[in-house]
Design a protein around this motif. Structure first.
Motif, short mmCIF file in Angstrom:
data_model
loop_
_atom_site.label_atom_id
_atom_site.label_comp_id
_atom_site.label_asym_id
_atom_site.label_seq_id
_atom_site.Cartn_x
_atom_site.Cartn_y
_atom_site.Cartn_z
N UNK A 78 0.83 -1.20 0.00
CA UNK A 78 0.00 0.00 0.00
C UNK A 78 0.87 1.25 0.00
N UNK A 79 1.90 1.26 0.82
CA UNK A 79 2.82 2.39 0.88
C UNK A 79 3.41 2.69 -0.49
N UNK A 80 3.95 1.65 -1.14
CA UNK A 80 4.59 1.85 -2.45
C UNK A 80 3.60 2.35 -3.48
N UNK A 81 2.36 1.83 -3.43
CA UNK A 81 1.36 2.27 -4.38
C UNK A 81 0.94 3.71 -4.17
N UNK A 82 0.70 4.08 -2.91
CA UNK A 82 0.26 5.44 -2.61
C UNK A 82 1.34 6.45 -2.98
N UNK A 83 2.57 6.15 -2.60
CA UNK A 83 3.67 7.07 -2.92
C UNK A 83 3.87 7.18 -4.42
N UNK A 84 3.72 6.06 -5.13
CA UNK A 84 3.92 6.07 -6.58
C UNK A 84 2.89 6.95 -7.28
N UNK A 85 1.60 6.80 -6.93
CA UNK A 85 0.59 7.61 -7.62
C UNK A 85 0.70 9.08 -7.21
N UNK A 86 1.08 9.34 -5.95
CA UNK A 86 1.20 10.72 -5.50
C UNK A 86 2.31 11.46 -6.22
N UNK A 87 3.31 10.72 -6.67
CA UNK A 87 4.44 11.36 -7.35
C UNK A 87 4.09 11.80 -8.77
N UNK A 88 3.03 11.26 -9.32
CA UNK A 88 2.64 11.66 -10.68
C UNK A 88 2.00 13.04 -10.62
N UNK A 89 2.57 14.05 -11.32
CA UNK A 89 2.08 15.43 -11.18
C UNK A 89 0.61 15.60 -11.54
N UNK A 90 0.09 14.76 -12.45
CA UNK A 90 -1.28 14.91 -12.89
C UNK A 90 -2.29 14.13 -12.07
N UNK A 91 -1.84 13.46 -11.02
CA UNK A 91 -2.76 12.69 -10.19
C UNK A 91 -3.33 13.56 -9.08
N UNK A 92 -4.67 13.54 -8.90
CA UNK A 92 -5.29 14.38 -7.90
C UNK A 92 -6.20 13.63 -6.94
N UNK A 93 -6.93 12.62 -7.39
CA UNK A 93 -7.92 12.05 -6.49
C UNK A 93 -8.24 10.61 -6.88
N UNK A 94 -8.41 9.79 -5.86
CA UNK A 94 -8.88 8.41 -6.02
C UNK A 94 -9.74 8.12 -4.79
N UNK A 95 -11.01 7.75 -5.00
CA UNK A 95 -11.90 7.66 -3.85
C UNK A 95 -13.00 6.66 -4.09
N UNK A 96 -13.45 6.01 -2.99
CA UNK A 96 -14.66 5.20 -3.03
C UNK A 96 -15.35 5.33 -1.68
N UNK A 97 -16.61 4.93 -1.63
CA UNK A 97 -17.38 5.08 -0.39
C UNK A 97 -16.82 4.19 0.70
N UNK A 98 -16.79 4.72 1.93
CA UNK A 98 -16.34 3.91 3.07
C UNK A 98 -17.44 2.93 3.46
N UNK A 99 -17.06 1.70 3.66
CA UNK A 99 -18.03 0.67 4.04
C UNK A 99 -17.83 0.19 5.47
#
Length: 213
Positions: free
Chosen positions: A183-204
């Motif tokens: 999870x850490x590697x994935x979150x850091x990887x997407x955050x490093x992409x300048x054009x990435x802003x949001x990824x979301x789903x409803x909390x269950x």
């Protein structure tokens, strides 16, 4: 016991973590960062932010605003302790507050704060700062430092990894071992992409606290 099957990286990674001690979701995320730090060489600096400050100009119900204002007690006491004792006291104080507030579900700051100060052998007079605005400027400065990294449309926590900042992730329960590292590697990887802003789903599910950690 340390899980010897997980990945390790040789270089130390600078991480900044902004939290409001009141927020159960920030608490969950902080437990995840702790788990990652057991297997990766992270230099984590723990910093205060404030849900009250975050929402003070928002159109929120009066009952919620009152609860946020009362919750300023915890960011204030952490900030007062940091100003007196240095940055190294922030994480132990956050851990102790989280044990009382989130794991034990204790809701009265007038009881929680003195108990935590005594547990950590901190000066009892730090309690005085919790119910005044004397350290509010420092609380706001720390809060704004985090918000300046990611913008206003966020909540707690805010994390910066080697200068790349993002809100969240919002997770429950906090993953362990290789799952935490993936999870850490994935979150850091997407955050490093300048054009990435949001990824979301409803909390269950709500926050699932691991009281054995």
């Amino acid at each position: 016991m340390t899980d010897t099957t997980v990945d390790k990286t040789p270089d130390r990674t600078a991480v900044e973590f902004w939290f409001d001690p009141n927020c159960p979701w920030a608490w969950m995320t902080s437990r995840w960062v702790d788990e990652v730090a057991r297997h990766r060489d992270l230099d984590v600096t723990w910093k205060v932010m404030s849900l009250f400050v975050l929402n003070e100009d928002q159109d929120v119900p009066d009952t919620y605003r009152d609860r946020l204002e009362q919750g300023q007690v915890y960011p204030r006491v952490v900030t007062a302790a940091r100003l007196r004792n240095g940055d190294e006291i922030v994480k132990p104080l956050y851990d102790a507050l989280g044990e009382h507030v989130h794991h034990r579900q204790e809701s009265d700051p007038a009881q929680v704060v003195p108990a935590v100060l005594e547990e950590l052998d901190l000066d009892a007079d730090l309690l005085e700062y919790a119910w005044t605005d004397e350290v509010d400027q420092a609380v706001r400065a720390s809060h704004q430092d985090g918000i300046d990294r990611v913008g206003q449309d966020v909540g707690t926590p805010v994390i910066a990894v080697e200068g790349t900042a993002f809100f969240g992730p919002v997770i429950s329960p906090a993953p362990k071992g290789q799952e935490a590292l993936d999870l850490w590697d994935g979150v850091v990887a997407v955050a490093k992409y300048p054009g990435f802003f949001e990824l979301k789903r409803s909390r269950t599910v709500g926050p699932v606290f691991d009281t054995t950690a």
